[in-house]
Design a protein around this motif. Structure first.
Motif, PDB file in Angstrom:
ATOM      1  N   LEU A 111      48.595  43.540  28.875  1.00 52.73           N
ATOM      2  CA  LEU A 111      47.881  44.423  27.957  1.00 52.73           C
ATOM      3  C   LEU A 111      46.558  43.806  27.526  1.00 52.73           C
ATOM      4  N   LEU A 112      46.556  42.492  27.301  1.00 52.41           N
ATOM      5  CA  LEU A 112      45.309  41.802  26.952  1.00 52.41           C
ATOM      6  C   LEU A 112      44.311  41.868  28.104  1.00 52.41           C
ATOM      7  N   LEU A 113      44.814  41.755  29.333  1.00 50.03           N
ATOM      8  CA  LEU A 113      43.930  41.919  30.488  1.00 50.03           C
ATOM      9  C   LEU A 113      43.306  43.310  30.494  1.00 50.03           C
ATOM     10  N   LEU A 114      44.094  44.308  30.153  1.00 48.34           N
ATOM     11  CA  LEU A 114      43.585  45.679  30.143  1.00 48.34           C
ATOM     12  C   LEU A 114      42.431  45.838  29.168  1.00 48.34           C
ATOM     13  N   PHE A 115      42.515  45.173  28.028  1.00 47.57           N
ATOM     14  CA  PHE A 115      41.483  45.334  27.005  1.00 47.57           C
ATOM     15  C   PHE A 115      40.291  44.405  27.213  1.00 47.57           C
ATOM     16  N   PHE A 116      40.539  43.182  27.690  1.00 44.49           N
ATOM     17  CA  PHE A 116      39.466  42.187  27.719  1.00 44.49           C
ATOM     18  C   PHE A 116      39.007  41.795  29.124  1.00 44.49           C
ATOM     19  N   ARG A 117      39.828  42.042  30.149  1.00 46.41           N
ATOM     20  CA  ARG A 117      39.415  41.748  31.521  1.00 46.41           C
ATOM     21  C   ARG A 117      39.724  42.964  32.402  1.00 46.41           C
ATOM     22  N   ARG A 118      39.369  44.118  31.915  1.00 44.07           N
ATOM     23  CA  ARG A 118      39.723  45.366  32.573  1.00 44.07           C
ATOM     24  C   ARG A 118      39.224  45.418  34.014  1.00 44.07           C
ATOM     25  N   HIS A 119      38.057  44.805  34.274  1.00 47.57           N
ATOM     26  CA  HIS A 119      37.503  44.856  35.620  1.00 47.57           C
ATOM     27  C   HIS A 119      38.353  44.102  36.633  1.00 47.57           C
ATOM     28  N   GLU A 120      39.287  43.257  36.171  1.00 46.75           N
ATOM     29  CA  GLU A 120      40.166  42.536  37.091  1.00 46.75           C
ATOM     30  C   GLU A 120      41.400  43.352  37.470  1.00 46.75           C
ATOM     31  N   LEU A 121      41.657  44.445  36.769  1.00 49.93           N
ATOM     32  CA  LEU A 121      42.809  45.287  37.065  1.00 49.93           C
ATOM     33  C   LEU A 121      42.334  46.517  37.823  1.00 49.93           C
ATOM     34  N   ASP A 122      42.680  46.584  39.103  1.00 49.25           N
ATOM     35  CA  ASP A 122      42.252  47.708  39.928  1.00 49.25           C
ATOM     36  C   ASP A 122      43.353  48.717  40.179  1.00 49.25           C
ATOM     37  N   GLY A 123      44.545  48.474  39.676  1.00 46.26           N
ATOM     38  CA  GLY A 123      45.594  49.449  39.886  1.00 46.26           C
ATOM     39  C   GLY A 123      46.983  48.853  39.789  1.00 46.26           C
ATOM     40  N   VAL A 124      47.930  49.573  40.389  1.00 48.53           N
ATOM     41  CA  VAL A 124      49.348  49.247  40.250  1.00 48.53           C
ATOM     42  C   VAL A 124      49.677  47.877  40.836  1.00 48.53           C
ATOM     43  N   LEU A 125      49.137  47.566  42.000  1.00 48.82           N
ATOM     44  CA  LEU A 125      49.489  46.297  42.643  1.00 48.82           C
ATOM     45  C   LEU A 125      49.047  45.109  41.803  1.00 48.82           C
ATOM     46  N   ASP A 126      47.875  45.181  41.205  1.00 52.64           N
ATOM     47  CA  ASP A 126      47.433  44.106  40.321  1.00 52.64           C
ATOM     48  C   ASP A 126      48.385  43.959  39.138  1.00 52.64           C
ATOM     49  N   GLY A 127      48.830  45.104  38.597  1.00 55.41           N
ATOM     50  CA  GLY A 127      49.784  45.040  37.490  1.00 55.41           C
ATOM     51  C   GLY A 127      51.080  44.368  37.892  1.00 55.41           C
ATOM     52  N   ILE A 128      51.572  44.669  39.103  1.00 56.73           N
ATOM     53  CA  ILE A 128      52.809  44.043  39.585  1.00 56.73           C
ATOM     54  C   ILE A 128      52.617  42.546  39.775  1.00 56.73           C
ATOM     55  N   VAL A 129      51.471  42.142  40.315  1.00 53.66           N
ATOM     56  CA  VAL A 129      51.223  40.720  40.577  1.00 53.66           C
ATOM     57  C   VAL A 129      51.158  39.933  39.273  1.00 53.66           C
ATOM     58  N   TYR A 130      50.394  40.433  38.303  1.00 52.49           N
ATOM     59  CA  TYR A 130      50.310  39.714  37.024  1.00 52.49           C
ATOM     60  C   TYR A 130      51.659  39.711  36.309  1.00 52.49           C
TER      61      TYR A 130
END
Length: 391
Positions: A121-140
């Motif tokens: 969730l912190l990535l979503l708010f502060f490093r949003r450009h690093e999350l490109d979709g579902v696969l990134d969410g699964i990896v993190y």
């Protein structure tokens, strides 16, 4: 500049919190048992780390996430999430004095999945450009879950080694628990938290504000439900339903999740090809480069070829150029879908400029089989936007 300050602030804050969590967990581990038990716990808990991390790194090959963030995810799970969940569970036991079964089946899933999911969730708010979709969410989510399981396993293995509740303890007790937790179910925590990662990944790619709000919530609820079902099978009826739950629920669900992740990764190949094709039309790269960028086997071949004809320096240049192009492609894909990050123009500009600087040193294979190294024609500046950002 603002993005760099935000990214630096995120890294510093998370690192500081992680160090505090590490200190807290170190203290907990030191007062939980004898040094011998701690050594046995650490050694046994470390066994599944390499295979688990390798699995998620394999899933992450299309657009590798920054190694620093993956390490932070591991650290968050190992230190922050574990210590935070323990504090919340201690508060619950002191204030509400809930029974052990209720704690295991309700309180633990709620607190642990919240503590683990907070990092994504912190990535979503502060490093949003690093999350490109579902696969990134699964990896993190996987990295956080692996870290959490590592520390939790140490605690359980130490307890098994020292013996409690009439158990003999010793190395035999620790090895028995090691087989159950580290060999048969090492994927449990990464699996649970993957639902939160999927929810946040869907939120990143969704145009609807309702989906952006609801998807992470539903993902968290699914993570808690899966966690609670597993804990209930271990806690209720003296764990008599644990094997059935593992064989008929956990393993099939985990295999479905892995299949979904692999399918999504293959899907990303098509997404990347489309996005890079549009980038080529806008003048960000030469169309002839796309085959060596969009597919992983072709990327590897191009890297081997560059090293063969130009040495290690040429390979490093190829790797750097491919990474920049892939990042640009996925960023541009988000723009094409209408869900770019707020600072996508400046990020895209940086990728384009770095690609332009690297391009003269990139040696591409000849599709005709000619062994001579090739340099693509000079790509002109972007057309129409005036600033080189993907538009």
């Amino acid at each position: 500049m603002q993005r760099r300050r935000s990214s630096a602030a995120f890294t510093i804050v998370v690192t500081v919190v992680m160090l505090i969590g590490a200190a807290a967990m170190s203290l907990i581990l030191l007062v939980s048992g004898a040094p011998g038990a701690l050594v046995v716990g650490v050694l046994l808990a470390a066994v599944p780390l390499a295979p688990l991390i390798s699995t998620y790194m394999w899933l992450d090959r299309y657009e590798p996430e920054p190694r620093s963030l993956l390490v932070l995810g591991l650290g968050w799970g190992a230190f922050v999430a574990t210590s935070g969940a323990l504090l919340l569970q201690l508060f619950d036991s002191l204030v509400f004095q809930t029974q052990d079964v209720f704690t295991a089946t309700v309180v633990a899933p709620i607190t642990e999945e919240a503590a683990k999911g907070l990092f994504i969730l912190l990535l979503l708010f502060f490093r949003r450009h690093e999350l490109d979709g579902v696969l990134d969410g699964i990896v993190y989510a996987g990295m956080v879950g692996i870290g959490f399981a590592f520390t939790e396993n140490i605690l359980y293995l130490m307890s098994a080694y020292m013996g409690d509740g009439g158990q003999a303890g010793g190395l035999g007790g620790a090895v028995g628990l090691f087989i159950v937790r580290c060999l048969f179910s090492p994927f449990a925590h990464p699996f649970f938290t993957a639902f939160t990662g999927i929810g946040i990944g869907l939120a990143v790619t969704a145009r609807s504000k309702g989906v952006r709000v609801v998807a992470p919530v539903l993902g968290y609820v699914a993570a808690v439900a899966a966690h609670a079902a597993w804990n209930a099978s271990l806690s209720l009826d003296d764990g008599r339903n644990a094997i059935a739950t593992y064989v008929f629920l956990m393993v099939p669900a985990f295999l479905l999740l892995i299949g979904f992740a692999i399918w999504w990764r293959r899907r990303e190949g098509g997404v990347l090809t489309t996005a890079l094709g549009d980038c080529a039309q806008r003048g960000f790269l030469d169309p002839a480069e796309i085959p060596w960028l969009a597919r992983i086997p072709a990327r590897r071949f191009a890297r081997r070829y560059a090293e063969k004809v130009g040495g290690k320096a040429a390979r490093r240049t190829m790797v750097a150029y491919q990474n920049e192009a892939v990042e640009l492609g996925f960023l541009h894909s988000r723009y094409l879908r209408g869900v770019p990050p707020p600072d996508f123009a400046s990020i895209g500009q940086e990728h384009v400029e770095r690609m332009r600087a690297l391009r003269p040193g990139v040696l591409w294979p000849q599709p005709t089989g000619d062994r001579r190294p090739v340099q693509m024609p000079t790509v002109p500046g972007s057309r129409g936007t005036g600033h080189g950002a993907p538009q």
